[in-house]
Motif scaffolding. Structure first.
Motif, PDB file in Angstrom:
ATOM      1  N   ARG A   1      39.549  39.512  35.847  1.00 42.43           N
ATOM      2  CA  ARG A   1      39.717  38.538  34.767  1.00 42.43           C
ATOM      3  C   ARG A   1      40.583  39.146  33.665  1.00 42.43           C
ATOM      4  N   ARG A   2      41.014  38.312  32.747  1.00 44.61           N
ATOM      5  CA  ARG A   2      41.741  38.789  31.576  1.00 44.61           C
ATOM      6  C   ARG A   2      40.925  38.467  30.334  1.00 44.61           C
ATOM      7  N   SER A   3      40.741  39.473  29.507  1.00 47.16           N
ATOM      8  CA  SER A   3      39.994  39.319  28.263  1.00 47.16           C
ATOM      9  C   SER A   3      40.838  39.856  27.121  1.00 47.16           C
ATOM     10  N   LYS A   4      41.229  38.965  26.212  1.00 45.66           N
ATOM     11  CA  LYS A   4      42.078  39.328  25.074  1.00 45.66           C
ATOM     12  C   LYS A   4      43.377  39.984  25.543  1.00 45.66           C
ATOM     13  N   GLY A   5      43.937  39.420  26.631  1.00 48.20           N
ATOM     14  CA  GLY A   5      45.193  39.925  27.158  1.00 48.20           C
ATOM     15  C   GLY A   5      45.094  41.174  27.993  1.00 48.20           C
ATOM     16  N   GLN A   6      43.894  41.717  28.166  1.00 52.69           N
ATOM     17  CA  GLN A   6      43.684  42.951  28.922  1.00 52.69           C
ATOM     18  C   GLN A   6      43.064  42.633  30.273  1.00 52.69           C
ATOM     19  N   LEU A   7      43.671  43.164  31.344  1.00 49.17           N
ATOM     20  CA  LEU A   7      43.123  42.969  32.683  1.00 49.17           C
ATOM     21  C   LEU A   7      41.832  43.760  32.824  1.00 49.17           C
ATOM     22  N   GLN A   8      40.796  43.090  33.320  1.00 53.93           N
ATOM     23  CA  GLN A   8      39.512  43.738  33.562  1.00 53.93           C
ATOM     24  C   GLN A   8      39.078  43.474  34.999  1.00 53.93           C
ATOM     25  N   LYS A   9      38.421  44.457  35.601  1.00 52.32           N
ATOM     26  CA  LYS A   9      37.884  44.306  36.949  1.00 52.32           C
ATOM     27  C   LYS A   9      36.419  44.711  36.960  1.00 52.32           C
ATOM     28  N   PHE A  10      35.673  44.033  37.828  1.00 51.00           N
ATOM     29  CA  PHE A  10      34.236  44.256  37.900  1.00 51.00           C
ATOM     30  C   PHE A  10      33.963  45.437  38.813  1.00 51.00           C
ATOM     31  N   GLU A  11      33.455  46.523  38.251  1.00 59.30           N
ATOM     32  CA  GLU A  11      33.183  47.744  39.006  1.00 59.30           C
ATOM     33  C   GLU A  11      31.819  48.293  38.614  1.00 59.30           C
ATOM     34  N   SER A  12      31.021  48.633  39.618  1.00 59.52           N
ATOM     35  CA  SER A  12      29.725  49.285  39.383  1.00 59.52           C
ATOM     36  C   SER A  12      28.842  48.486  38.429  1.00 59.52           C
ATOM     37  N   GLY A  13      28.875  47.163  38.568  1.00 56.57           N
ATOM     38  CA  GLY A  13      27.974  46.309  37.796  1.00 56.57           C
ATOM     39  C   GLY A  13      28.424  45.968  36.400  1.00 56.57           C
ATOM     40  N   ARG A  14      29.668  46.275  36.032  1.00 61.22           N
ATOM     41  CA  ARG A  14      30.137  45.931  34.686  1.00 61.22           C
ATOM     42  C   ARG A  14      31.647  45.722  34.701  1.00 61.22           C
ATOM     43  N   TRP A  15      32.145  45.027  33.669  1.00 61.16           N
ATOM     44  CA  TRP A  15      33.573  44.775  33.538  1.00 61.16           C
ATOM     45  C   TRP A  15      34.238  45.955  32.862  1.00 61.16           C
ATOM     46  N   LEU A  16      35.302  46.472  33.487  1.00 64.41           N
ATOM     47  CA  LEU A  16      36.025  47.620  32.957  1.00 64.41           C
ATOM     48  C   LEU A  16      37.492  47.255  32.766  1.00 64.41           C
ATOM     49  N   SER A  17      38.069  47.673  31.637  1.00 61.74           N
ATOM     50  CA  SER A  17      39.495  47.458  31.393  1.00 61.74           C
ATOM     51  C   SER A  17      40.310  48.365  32.312  1.00 61.74           C
ATOM     52  N   VAL A  18      41.411  47.828  32.837  1.00 65.45           N
ATOM     53  CA  VAL A  18      42.236  48.559  33.807  1.00 65.45           C
ATOM     54  C   VAL A  18      43.546  48.970  33.141  1.00 65.45           C
ATOM     55  N   PRO A  19      43.865  50.263  33.111  1.00 63.27           N
ATOM     56  CA  PRO A  19      45.157  50.702  32.553  1.00 63.27           C
ATOM     57  C   PRO A  19      46.315  50.104  33.353  1.00 63.27           C
ATOM     58  N   ALA A  20      47.472  49.990  32.722  1.00 71.02           N
ATOM     59  CA  ALA A  20      48.635  49.361  33.359  1.00 71.02           C
ATOM     60  C   ALA A  20      49.022  50.068  34.656  1.00 71.02           C
ATOM     61  N   GLU A  21      48.907  51.409  34.688  1.00 67.30           N
ATOM     62  CA  GLU A  21      49.321  52.143  35.889  1.00 67.30           C
ATOM     63  C   GLU A  21      48.358  51.963  37.061  1.00 67.30           C
ATOM     64  N   ASP A  22      47.143  51.437  36.807  1.00 64.79           N
ATOM     65  CA  ASP A  22      46.142  51.273  37.869  1.00 64.79           C
ATOM     66  C   ASP A  22      45.943  49.823  38.287  1.00 64.79           C
ATOM     67  N   GLN A  23      46.731  48.902  37.748  1.00 62.99           N
ATOM     68  CA  GLN A  23      46.470  47.481  37.981  1.00 62.99           C
ATOM     69  C   GLN A  23      46.768  47.050  39.415  1.00 62.99           C
ATOM     70  N   GLN A  24      47.602  47.803  40.144  1.00 61.25           N
ATOM     71  CA  GLN A  24      47.909  47.453  41.532  1.00 61.25           C
ATOM     72  C   GLN A  24      47.011  48.186  42.532  1.00 61.25           C
ATOM     73  N   LYS A  25      46.099  48.995  42.038  1.00 60.71           N
ATOM     74  CA  LYS A  25      45.214  49.724  42.939  1.00 60.71           C
ATOM     75  C   LYS A  25      44.123  48.818  43.483  1.00 60.71           C
ATOM     76  N   MET A  26      43.727  49.069  44.709  1.00 61.98           N
ATOM     77  CA  MET A  26      42.685  48.280  45.352  1.00 61.98           C
ATOM     78  C   MET A  26      41.314  48.686  44.830  1.00 61.98           C
ATOM     79  N   THR A  27      40.477  47.706  44.540  1.00 63.34           N
ATOM     80  CA  THR A  27      39.105  47.983  44.139  1.00 63.34           C
ATOM     81  C   THR A  27      38.207  48.032  45.376  1.00 63.34           C
ATOM     82  N   LYS A  28      36.981  48.455  45.193  1.00 60.00           N
ATOM     83  CA  LYS A  28      36.039  48.491  46.308  1.00 60.00           C
ATOM     84  C   LYS A  28      35.802  47.091  46.869  1.00 60.00           C
ATOM     85  N   LEU A  29      35.751  46.092  45.992  1.00 64.90           N
ATOM     86  CA  LEU A  29      35.507  44.728  46.460  1.00 64.90           C
ATOM     87  C   LEU A  29      36.688  44.213  47.277  1.00 64.90           C
TER      88      LEU A  29
END
Length: 364
Positions: free
Chosen positions: A235-263
């Protein structure tokens, strides 16, 4: 430093032996609450053993004493309670409980059980010990995922943050409980992704009815592709990309946005298993709509010059059905390499030292 165990072996065995399936009317009773406490402790110990790479005694005990089926029955009972009982009592005008904590324990019970199942179903013997109740577990996971997709298509915000103390003071206890229940529902749905992936890993040793339920009754490849399209764990929150990891939403740095998550990895490996394992190919009645849907997804984790994972998998499936051996051989080599790519990324995220080819052999 080695963490101290939550349970000793004798304690864990006694708790596992005592597990039973409670009827719906006994949900929340004294005996039920005691069992909830047991399952909480068993879940914590199972996670501790798995994360530390220790012998998984909880898994072994559940299989030895045939209690995996009891967990699945309890899971479905709580689901029924949440759908049929909780909405009714929460609408009663004279229902003003002093504390909603007992109700929250019932709602949280579902998340605890699915978390425990997610931890132990990685192993083939657990799936086999559940016998025909694996069908009920597949139905349960399918219900959770389709509900998640319907909420996404309706524009509802899935996976809202836990209610903060400042907002809790402005909300009644019962309304706060409803919000917590919605948040837990999102967590449970994402746990179901992992559960389904582990079941697809073991289709070669499970009854054919399991494969039929996965492919033809629920058409899970289409459900998985729709999840990749909607991507509810991002999701995007206040213009920042966030991904759900380990039970919580975490902001994703620009260099990591193309990395695959566990899900992401769980979905791709499930697709690979369902479309390319020989026992699945023989059972899947794919039609034009399904083929077009599967081929339409573009994997954002691969460059534009590389083929989409779903496209390669779909093309291989079609080529083998139409009897194009050379094309099928070329595609199988590419898709096998693609599958290993996803496996390796997933294993690296899990921190597993085993090579993917050894831990999960892909079909030839």
């Amino acid at each position: 430093m080695e963490l101290s165990p939550v349970l000793l072996y004798g304690e864990a065995e006694g708790m596992v032996r005592s597990l039973q399936s409670f009827p719906l009317r006994d949900t929340g009773s004294g005996g039920w609450l005691k069992q909830h406490e047991y399952i909480e402790k068993l879940n914590m110990q199972a996670i501790l053993n798995a994360s530390a790479g220790q012998e998984e005694m909880i898994k072994d005990l559940l299989v030895t004493h045939g209690k995996v089926s009891s967990l699945i029955r309890e899971l479905i009972t709580v689901e029924i309670w949440k759908q049929k009982v909780f909405p009714v009592i929460s609408q009663l005008q004279d229902f003003q409980p002093r504390s909603t904590f007992p109700l929250y324990m019932v709602i949280h019970h579902e998340a605890t059980i699915i978390n425990l199942l997610e931890t132990i179903l990685y192993h083939k013997d657990v799936c086999e010990s559940a016998e025909d109740l694996v069908l009920d577990l597949i139905d349960y996971c399918h219900r959770k995922l389709t509900l998640l997709l319907s909420r996404c298509s309706a524009g509802e915000i899935a996976g809202q943050d836990r209610l903060l103390p400042s907002s809790a003071s402005e909300t009644s206890s019962l309304e706060e409980l409803k919000l917590q229940a919605e948040s837990l529902e999102f967590d449970v749905a994402l746990k179901c992704l992992s559960v389904l992936r582990y079941i697809t890993d073991h289709t070669d040793s499970l009854p054919l009815s399991i494969t039929t339920r996965l492919l033809n009754t629920h058409n899970l490849p289409c459900v998985l592709v729709e999840l990749l399209h909607s991507c509810p764990w991002s999701r995007r929150s206040k213009g920042q990309l966030q991904k759900f990891e380990s039970g919580r939403w975490l902001s994703v740095p620009a260099e990591d946005q193309q990395k695959m998550t566990k899900l992401d990895g769980q979905v791709w490996i499930s697709l690979y298993n369902l479309l390319l394992r020989p026992e699945c190919q023989q059972k899947y009645n794919i039609d034009g709509f399904t083929r077009a849907l599967i081929s339409s997804h573009r994997d954002p984790h691969r460059s534009a010059a590389e083929p989409s994972g779903a496209t390669a998998i779909s093309q291989l499936f079609v080529s083998e059905r139409t009897g194009a051996p050379k094309e099928g051989a070329d595609l199988r080599a590419g898709s096998r390499s693609l599958g290993l790519h996803y496996q390796r990324e997933f294993w690296e995220m899990e921190g597993d030292s085993e090579a993917p080819g050894e831990a999960c052999v892909l079909p030839q």
